[in-house]
Every structure is written in C-alpha cells, then in structure tokens.
Design a protein around this motif. Structure first.
Motif, PDB file in Angstrom:
ATOM      1  N   ALA A   2      19.259  15.558 -32.161  1.00 61.58           N
ATOM      2  CA  ALA A   2      20.344  16.583 -32.413  1.00 61.58           C
ATOM      3  C   ALA A   2      21.152  16.477 -32.085  1.00 61.58           C
ATOM      4  N   GLU A   3      21.470  15.435 -31.213  1.00 59.71           N
ATOM      5  CA  GLU A   3      22.949  14.747 -30.205  1.00 59.71           C
ATOM      6  C   GLU A   3      23.917  15.352 -30.829  1.00 59.71           C
ATOM      7  N   ALA A   4      23.417  14.319 -32.297  1.00 61.63           N
ATOM      8  CA  ALA A   4      24.141  13.386 -32.999  1.00 61.63           C
ATOM      9  C   ALA A   4      24.724  13.937 -34.369  1.00 61.63           C
ATOM     10  N   ALA A   5      24.801  15.830 -34.019  1.00 63.69           N
ATOM     11  CA  ALA A   5      24.820  16.829 -34.876  1.00 63.69           C
ATOM     12  C   ALA A   5      26.132  16.806 -34.989  1.00 63.69           C
ATOM     13  N   GLN A   6      27.720  17.355 -35.703  1.00 63.53           N
ATOM     14  CA  GLN A   6      28.834  17.462 -35.619  1.00 63.53           C
ATOM     15  C   GLN A   6      29.103  18.907 -36.283  1.00 63.53           C
ATOM     16  N   GLU A   7      29.999  20.189 -36.106  1.00 61.62           N
ATOM     17  CA  GLU A   7      30.295  21.370 -36.222  1.00 61.62           C
ATOM     18  C   GLU A   7      29.085  22.041 -36.417  1.00 61.62           C
ATOM     19  N   GLY A   8      28.069  22.098 -35.993  1.00 60.54           N
ATOM     20  CA  GLY A   8      27.661  22.874 -35.526  1.00 60.54           C
ATOM     21  C   GLY A   8      26.253  22.556 -36.603  1.00 60.54           C
ATOM     22  N   GLU A   9      26.590  21.940 -37.483  1.00 62.51           N
ATOM     23  CA  GLU A   9      24.817  21.841 -38.254  1.00 62.51           C
ATOM     24  C   GLU A   9      23.984  21.390 -36.961  1.00 62.51           C
ATOM     25  N   THR A  10      22.687  21.960 -37.654  1.00 59.43           N
ATOM     26  CA  THR A  10      21.330  21.237 -37.449  1.00 59.43           C
ATOM     27  C   THR A  10      20.517  21.123 -37.697  1.00 59.43           C
ATOM     28  N   PRO A  11      19.635  20.204 -37.641  1.00 54.86           N
ATOM     29  CA  PRO A  11      18.432  19.662 -38.278  1.00 54.86           C
ATOM     30  C   PRO A  11      18.018  20.697 -39.561  1.00 54.86           C
ATOM     31  N   GLU A  12      17.655  21.567 -38.327  1.00 54.62           N
ATOM     32  CA  GLU A  12      16.911  22.944 -39.279  1.00 54.62           C
ATOM     33  C   GLU A  12      17.639  23.665 -40.588  1.00 54.62           C
ATOM     34  N   ALA A  13      18.726  23.094 -40.258  1.00 54.23           N
ATOM     35  CA  ALA A  13      19.269  23.969 -41.365  1.00 54.23           C
ATOM     36  C   ALA A  13      19.862  22.732 -42.467  1.00 54.23           C
ATOM     37  N   ILE A  14      19.990  21.506 -42.488  1.00 51.10           N
ATOM     38  CA  ILE A  14      20.266  20.508 -43.017  1.00 51.10           C
ATOM     39  C   ILE A  14      18.636  20.869 -43.927  1.00 51.10           C
ATOM     40  N   ARG A  15      17.597  20.677 -43.760  1.00 48.65           N
ATOM     41  CA  ARG A  15      16.607  20.727 -44.244  1.00 48.65           C
ATOM     42  C   ARG A  15      16.998  21.892 -45.409  1.00 48.65           C
ATOM     43  N   ALA A  16      17.338  22.665 -44.582  1.00 51.99           N
ATOM     44  CA  ALA A  16      16.967  24.154 -45.508  1.00 51.99           C
ATOM     45  C   ALA A  16      17.979  24.016 -46.309  1.00 51.99           C
ATOM     46  N   GLN A  17      19.008  23.687 -46.064  1.00 52.64           N
ATOM     47  CA  GLN A  17      19.633  23.285 -47.700  1.00 52.64           C
ATOM     48  C   GLN A  17      19.491  22.479 -49.233  1.00 52.64           C
ATOM     49  N   HIS A  18      18.346  21.284 -48.538  1.00 56.36           N
ATOM     50  CA  HIS A  18      17.497  20.624 -49.909  1.00 56.36           C
ATOM     51  C   HIS A  18      16.331  20.311 -49.131  1.00 56.36           C
ATOM     52  N   PRO A  19      15.596  21.193 -49.290  1.00 58.33           N
ATOM     53  CA  PRO A  19      13.739  21.055 -48.998  1.00 58.33           C
ATOM     54  C   PRO A  19      12.881  19.842 -49.631  1.00 58.33           C
ATOM     55  N   ALA A  20      13.516  20.300 -51.151  1.00 60.74           N
ATOM     56  CA  ALA A  20      12.190  19.238 -51.309  1.00 60.74           C
ATOM     57  C   ALA A  20      12.896  17.345 -51.464  1.00 60.74           C
ATOM     58  N   LEU A  21      13.725  16.977 -51.152  1.00 63.21           N
ATOM     59  CA  LEU A  21      14.378  15.829 -49.918  1.00 63.21           C
ATOM     60  C   LEU A  21      13.707  15.165 -49.045  1.00 63.21           C
ATOM     61  N   PHE A  22      13.418  16.595 -48.282  1.00 64.60           N
ATOM     62  CA  PHE A  22      12.730  16.451 -46.685  1.00 64.60           C
ATOM     63  C   PHE A  22      10.794  16.612 -46.394  1.00 64.60           C
ATOM     64  N   ARG A  23       9.898  15.719 -46.668  1.00 66.41           N
ATOM     65  CA  ARG A  23       8.612  15.822 -47.094  1.00 66.41           C
ATOM     66  C   ARG A  23       8.634  16.097 -45.677  1.00 66.41           C
ATOM     67  N   PRO A  24       7.439  16.992 -45.032  1.00 65.58           N
ATOM     68  CA  PRO A  24       6.854  16.811 -43.879  1.00 65.58           C
ATOM     69  C   PRO A  24       5.638  15.764 -43.523  1.00 65.58           C
ATOM     70  N   ASP A  25       5.667  15.635 -45.071  1.00 68.80           N
ATOM     71  CA  ASP A  25       4.299  13.694 -44.793  1.00 68.80           C
ATOM     72  C   ASP A  25       5.296  13.207 -44.536  1.00 68.80           C
ATOM     73  N   ASP A  26       6.567  13.029 -45.662  1.00 67.86           N
ATOM     74  CA  ASP A  26       7.132  11.760 -45.567  1.00 67.86           C
ATOM     75  C   ASP A  26       7.552  11.507 -43.509  1.00 67.86           C
ATOM     76  N   MET A  27       8.387  12.726 -43.045  1.00 72.65           N
ATOM     77  CA  MET A  27       9.406  13.174 -41.881  1.00 72.65           C
ATOM     78  C   MET A  27       7.627  12.954 -40.451  1.00 72.65           C
ATOM     79  N   ALA A  28       6.715  13.253 -40.794  1.00 69.72           N
ATOM     80  CA  ALA A  28       5.504  12.803 -39.691  1.00 69.72           C
ATOM     81  C   ALA A  28       5.545  11.127 -39.715  1.00 69.72           C
ATOM     82  N   ARG A  29       5.347  10.337 -41.522  1.00 72.74           N
ATOM     83  CA  ARG A  29       5.526   9.492 -40.867  1.00 72.74           C
ATOM     84  C   ARG A  29       6.190   8.438 -40.788  1.00 72.74           C
TER      85      ARG A  29
END
Length: 116
Positions: free
Chosen positions: A48-75
């Motif tokens: 998360a420290e790599a974020a720029q301009e106030g972005e968060t991992p959660e906000a990025i995932r929320a913009q394109h939820p289909a591209l961030f599959r939980p099972d892929d992320m877990a693995r």
C-alpha cells in the motif's frame, strides 16, 4: 523488490530497457508501466505504501471488480488477460502497445534476476 531474492526493480532502468526493446516513446512506456503498477497495487502484489495520489488498493479493485478475482488474489496468481485489460483501460494505449511493453518488461525482470 523480489520477495525471494531481495533484488530491486529499477524504474528508470526498466523504462530505458523497455523503450529500447520496443522502440516506443518513453511517455507511453511510463504510462503503461504505471498502469501495470496500479493493477499490482490493487492486486496486493505491491505494498500500500507504493500508492500515489491518495489511491488505495480497495479503491482500485472497486473500479474494476471483475479483474480482481478473490481466488486469484489468494493464490497471488496474476491472470495476464485481466492485467492487460486493466492496463489498456488505465493507460488508454492499444492492446498491441501494452502487450509489447509488458512483454519487454518481463524480459527486463528476467535479465535482472527479479523474475524466473
């Protein structure tokens, strides 16, 4: 940084390598690599420290939820099609340019010992 080896990814060296390998403009290379980094941030590969301009991992995932599959992320499995779709959307570049730049960046990381 590679988790296993402790090798650092040098942004400037990568941009130079990728630009030389692809013949594409430096600003396009930077935009595509930045979009790829945002995908990795959303995926949890970059801290998360790599974020720029106030972005968060959660906000990025929320913009394109289909591209961030939980099972892929877990693995910690990056689906290349989803990554490419995110980068094309985020950078506004063509699929051909994104594919070329991401491929050259993988080659850079392999030559540096960062990636197998």
């Amino acid at each position: 940084m590679n988790d296993a080896t402790g090798l650092m990814y040098d942004d400037e060296a990568a941009v130079f390598f990728v630009g030389t390998a692809t013949g594409l403009d430096e600003s396009k290379v930077r935009a595509i690599l930045r979009s790829r980094d945002r995908y990795h941030l959303g995926f949890g590969i970059l801290p998360a420290e790599a974020a720029q301009e106030g972005e968060t991992p959660e906000a990025i995932r929320a913009q394109h939820p289909a591209l961030f599959r939980p099972d892929d992320m877990a693995r910690r499995f990056v689906n290349e099609s989803n990554e490419r779709a995110y980068v094309v959307s985020g950078s506004g570049a063509s699929v051909a340019d994104v594919t070329a730049i991401l491929g050259a960046d993988q080659e850079y990381m392999q030559k540096q010992g960062i990636r197998d």
